[in-house]
Design an enzyme around this catalytic site. Structure first.
Site, PDB file in Angstrom:
ATOM      1  N   GLY A   1       0.796  -1.222   0.000  1.00  0.00           N
ATOM      2  CA  GLY A   1       0.000   0.000   0.000  1.00  0.00           C
ATOM      3  C   GLY A   1       0.825   1.267   0.000  1.00  0.00           C
ATOM      4  O   GLY A   1       0.280   2.360   0.071  1.00  0.00           O
TER       5      GLY A   1
ATOM      6  N   HIS B   1      15.015  12.997 -14.092  1.00  0.00           N
ATOM      7  CA  HIS B   1      14.466  11.680 -13.768  1.00  0.00           C
ATOM      8  C   HIS B   1      13.831  11.683 -12.378  1.00  0.00           C
ATOM      9  O   HIS B   1      14.303  12.366 -11.478  1.00  0.00           O
ATOM     10  CB  HIS B   1      15.569  10.613 -13.837  1.00  0.00           C
ATOM     11  CG  HIS B   1      15.796  10.091 -15.227  1.00  0.00           C
ATOM     12  ND1 HIS B   1      17.001   9.601 -15.653  1.00  0.00           N
ATOM     13  CD2 HIS B   1      14.947   9.980 -16.280  1.00  0.00           C
ATOM     14  CE1 HIS B   1      16.888   9.208 -16.919  1.00  0.00           C
ATOM     15  NE2 HIS B   1      15.659   9.436 -17.323  1.00  0.00           N
TER      16      HIS B   1
ATOM     17  N   HIS C   1      15.585  11.702  -9.175  1.00  0.00           N
ATOM     18  CA  HIS C   1      16.367  12.901  -8.851  1.00  0.00           C
ATOM     19  C   HIS C   1      15.503  14.120  -8.533  1.00  0.00           C
ATOM     20  O   HIS C   1      15.963  15.045  -7.879  1.00  0.00           O
ATOM     21  CB  HIS C   1      17.340  13.218  -9.988  1.00  0.00           C
ATOM     22  CG  HIS C   1      18.353  12.133 -10.177  1.00  0.00           C
ATOM     23  ND1 HIS C   1      19.635  12.218  -9.706  1.00  0.00           N
ATOM     24  CD2 HIS C   1      18.240  10.895 -10.724  1.00  0.00           C
ATOM     25  CE1 HIS C   1      20.288  11.089  -9.975  1.00  0.00           C
ATOM     26  NE2 HIS C   1      19.457  10.268 -10.594  1.00  0.00           N
TER      27      HIS C   1
ATOM     28  N   HIS D   1      23.021  11.305 -21.231  1.00  0.00           N
ATOM     29  CA  HIS D   1      22.306  10.325 -20.410  1.00  0.00           C
ATOM     30  C   HIS D   1      21.091   9.906 -21.244  1.00  0.00           C
ATOM     31  O   HIS D   1      20.984  10.289 -22.406  1.00  0.00           O
ATOM     32  CB  HIS D   1      21.938  11.027 -19.088  1.00  0.00           C
ATOM     33  CG  HIS D   1      21.280  10.183 -18.049  1.00  0.00           C
ATOM     34  ND1 HIS D   1      21.627   8.886 -17.795  1.00  0.00           N
ATOM     35  CD2 HIS D   1      20.280  10.479 -17.150  1.00  0.00           C
ATOM     36  CE1 HIS D   1      20.875   8.430 -16.800  1.00  0.00           C
ATOM     37  NE2 HIS D   1      20.046   9.371 -16.401  1.00  0.00           N
TER      38      HIS D   1
ATOM     39  N   ASP E   1      23.804  11.575 -13.239  1.00  0.00           N
ATOM     40  CA  ASP E   1      23.744  10.337 -14.027  1.00  0.00           C
ATOM     41  C   ASP E   1      24.340  10.632 -15.395  1.00  0.00           C
ATOM     42  O   ASP E   1      24.039  11.661 -15.987  1.00  0.00           O
ATOM     43  CB  ASP E   1      22.293   9.880 -14.225  1.00  0.00           C
ATOM     44  CG  ASP E   1      21.649   9.393 -12.940  1.00  0.00           C
ATOM     45  OD1 ASP E   1      22.312   9.461 -11.889  1.00  0.00           O
ATOM     46  OD2 ASP E   1      20.491   8.948 -13.005  1.00  0.00           O
TER      47      ASP E   1
ATOM     48  N   ASP F   1      28.526   8.493 -10.682  1.00  0.00           N
ATOM     49  CA  ASP F   1      27.474   7.487 -10.954  1.00  0.00           C
ATOM     50  C   ASP F   1      28.052   6.073 -11.069  1.00  0.00           C
ATOM     51  O   ASP F   1      28.940   5.828 -11.881  1.00  0.00           O
ATOM     52  CB  ASP F   1      26.783   7.921 -12.263  1.00  0.00           C
ATOM     53  CG  ASP F   1      25.739   6.940 -12.785  1.00  0.00           C
ATOM     54  OD1 ASP F   1      25.435   5.943 -12.107  1.00  0.00           O
ATOM     55  OD2 ASP F   1      25.212   7.200 -13.887  1.00  0.00           O
TER      56      ASP F   1
ATOM     57  N   HIS G   1      23.443   4.769 -18.538  1.00  0.00           N
ATOM     58  CA  HIS G   1      24.523   4.913 -17.553  1.00  0.00           C
ATOM     59  C   HIS G   1      25.859   4.391 -18.089  1.00  0.00           C
ATOM     60  O   HIS G   1      25.906   3.450 -18.883  1.00  0.00           O
ATOM     61  CB  HIS G   1      24.163   4.169 -16.269  1.00  0.00           C
ATOM     62  CG  HIS G   1      22.987   4.741 -15.547  1.00  0.00           C
ATOM     63  ND1 HIS G   1      23.085   5.802 -14.671  1.00  0.00           N
ATOM     64  CD2 HIS G   1      21.675   4.420 -15.590  1.00  0.00           C
ATOM     65  CE1 HIS G   1      21.893   6.100 -14.194  1.00  0.00           C
ATOM     66  NE2 HIS G   1      21.008   5.275 -14.736  1.00  0.00           N
TER      67      HIS G   1
ATOM     68  N   HIS H   1      25.116   6.494  -6.452  1.00  0.00           N
ATOM     69  CA  HIS H   1      24.061   5.966  -7.325  1.00  0.00           C
ATOM     70  C   HIS H   1      24.217   4.473  -7.601  1.00  0.00           C
ATOM     71  O   HIS H   1      24.908   4.072  -8.532  1.00  0.00           O
ATOM     72  CB  HIS H   1      24.051   6.740  -8.656  1.00  0.00           C
ATOM     73  CG  HIS H   1      22.707   6.793  -9.321  1.00  0.00           C
ATOM     74  ND1 HIS H   1      22.187   5.736 -10.009  1.00  0.00           N
ATOM     75  CD2 HIS H   1      21.789   7.787  -9.400  1.00  0.00           C
ATOM     76  CE1 HIS H   1      21.008   6.075 -10.498  1.00  0.00           C
ATOM     77  NE2 HIS H   1      20.727   7.313 -10.133  1.00  0.00           N
TER      78      HIS H   1
END
Ligand code: ZN
Ligand code: ZN
Length: 537
Positions: A28, A55, A58, A121, A143, A175, A350, A372
């Site tokens: 939930g 993203h 982020h 990216h 990233d 990253d 990436h 990351h």
């Protein structure tokens, strides 16, 4: 959830503020955001939130934390456009202070002087941060991958990285996501060959699903469709929103007359149609999930249609995604997804090992902190840095909440600060406490037991034998004897209560719950949720 805090003296900047979608055992819970206790405690010191790219992992928690912080947010135009959309959905846009920056620009926030460096990216408008602090320069890559043939022609700013490397960098934060992959991550353009092949071979209509933020991918799909004499349509809220935003910013080239309106998708010549749909991870209400069971408002799927899944299958989602793929195969649809054999229909956003080595070699930092990824990714990125030998000082493997202090003569781990996760039920926009999750887990694992008692409200006497209803606890025939004994437990609890307790429903319910819980746990080793109901007669 990608939130990093940089503090110098009494000034703080926050880099990124993401969210995470929960694992299945968080019943939930819709989203998970970072615990910002530290920032709330130091609210007066916080100067700004600085974003690397748009993203969800982020920018996603901004609507949930901006009320507490109330600081300006810096980001590139596409990133801020996505933030604007989120804030609007939460009715927070009017109070927000969004400040747009472009790659190459410098800003000054107290003791921090920041230059935004363009990186490549899977989405557009991504930046790394070069931050000048009183003790040296810090580079945060955000990233990235190093795409040498980017779809939008905007290259990774290797020159700036080299420039900072020559000048001397105190610390590199980088990253780590794809550290387990050797070699170079292919350019976004790598998907063209296969995509074109599939587009030309498709006997009927084509549905391509990719992440709605993958603007490069969307651009290429539009381009290939047009080259093949087809037109494009868009379905799914996030797909439509992001295409609209990117097109509005002139970051997506969609020639006039190349789009089929949603209401015309059903009737449009299937041989000339490519539909871009969101829902690559088979999210329950997403377009692709609905299309797969032929329950979409705007399009229907038929034999010999083609469906291309141009995205990674995120671990944890395999079951749902493969179930969706099965539905499509059952309808005799031609389905293509990442299988690792042919030319790619998806590439990662990436960096792989060789790109990470390149960045380490360009920057040659004194200190290195991998970011990351899961702990194993950070660990392997640290090992890779060791192997490259480009770090002159220490490499720090940090857990969330573990600060490092950089001074004129060194870098030191400091006492951990409060960090962690906050669980949010987006329906109610409220935080869910861990105790609620625990209760839901009991419900899911051990079911529910509802004792029902009819009590005379004046005398406090039981009017009849207690009823016990169970769901998901024990099969009713097996449980018959146990329930008889449970009834005795309830009767004994009532017998042993004072007259006063008997007329106080709250007290009597709690006593029944506690006694029954102890009894059932002892008998069955289960911990069902017990919800006594009292009917006043
Ligand atoms: Zn990310
Ligand atoms: Zn990203």
């Amino acid at each position: 959830m990608n939130m990093m805090v940089l503090r110098s003296g009494d000034e703080i900047i926050v880099i990124d503020a993401g969210l995470m979608f929960p694992e299945a055992e968080l019943l939930g819970v819709d989203i998970v955001i970072p615990d910002t206790t530290y920032l709330k405690q130091h609210r007066h010191m916080v100067r700004a939130i600085v974003l690397t790219h748009g993203h969800e992992d982020h920018i996603g928690s901004i609507p949930y934390i901006i009320g507490d912080l109330d600081v300006p947010i810096y980001g590139t135009s596409f990133t801020l456009a996505l933030v604007r959309k989120r804030l609007e959905e939460h009715g927070l846009l009017d109070d927000a202070d969004l400040r747009e920056v472009v790659p190459g620009q410098h800003i000054e926030l107290g003791p921090f002087k920041i230059e935004f460096l363009h990186v490549t990216h899977s989405t557009i408008d991504c930046v790394a941060l070069a931050i000048r602090t009183p003790v040296g320069v810090i580079i945060h890559t955000g990233d990235y991958k190093i795409d040498q043939t980017p779809v939008d022609g905007a290259p990774f700013d290797l020159h700036a990285f080299a420039r900072y490397g020559r000048e001397g960098v105190l610390a590199l934060f980088s990253d780590s996501t794809n550290v387990e992959r050797p070699g170079f991550t292919p350019s976004e353009r790598a998907v063209v060959t296969r995509m074109e092949e599939l587009f030309r071979a498709a006997p009927k209509k084509i549905v391509v699903s990719c992440f709605a933020s993958s603007i490069h991918r969307i651009q290429q799909i539009i381009d290939i469709a047009l080259q093949c004499g087809k037109k494009v349509g868009f379905v799914g809220r996030s797909m439509v929103d992001n295409v609209e935003i990117a097109h509005g910013l002139k970051r997506l080239r969609i020639p006039d007359g190349s789009v089929v309106r949603p209401q015309d998708l059903r009737t449009y010549d299937p041989q000339k149609l490519v539909v871009l749909a969101s829902g690559t991870q088979a999210e329950p209400m997403s377009s692709l999930s609905r299309i797969a069971v032929d329950n979409h408002r705007l399009i229907s799927i038929e034999e010999n249609d083609t469906v291309i899944l141009s995205a990674r299958i995120i671990p944890g989602n395999e079951k749902a995604i493969f179930r969706m793929i099965d539905h499509l195969f059952r309808r005799q649809v031609l389905v293509y997804y990442e299988s690792g054999r042919s030319a790619p229909i998806h590439v990662s956003g990436h960096a792989s090992q060789e790109e990470m080595k390149l960045v380490l070699n360009l920057i040659r930092p004194k200190y290195f902190i991998p970011l990351h990824g899961e702990y194993r990714h950070l660990f392997r990125h640290a090992a890779l840095a060791q192997q490259v030998g480009a770090v002159s000082g220490e490499i720090f493997l940090l857990e969330s909440g573990q600060p490092v202090e950089f001074t004129a003569d060194g870098a030191y781990r400091r006492e951990p600060v409060t960090a962690g996760r906050v669980l949010v039920d987006s329906g109610s926009l409220e935080e869910i406490e861990e105790v609620v999750i625990r209760e839901r887990r009991h419900l899911a694992e051990d079911g529910v037991v509802v004792p029902i008692l009819a009590i005379d409200k004046h005398t406090g006497r039981l009017e009849s034998q207690p009823e016990i209803v169970t769901r998901g606890f024990l099969p009713s025939d097996d449980g018959q004897e146990l329930m008889n004994k449970a009834r005795e437990v309830i009767l004994k609890t009532i017998e042993q209560s004072t007259a006063e307790e008997k007329t106080d429903w709250g007290v009597i319910k709690e006593k029944i719950r506690v006694d029954l819980k102890r009894f059932l746990n002892k008998q069955t080793a289960k911990r069902p949720l017990i919800l006594p109901v009292i009917l006043e007669i």
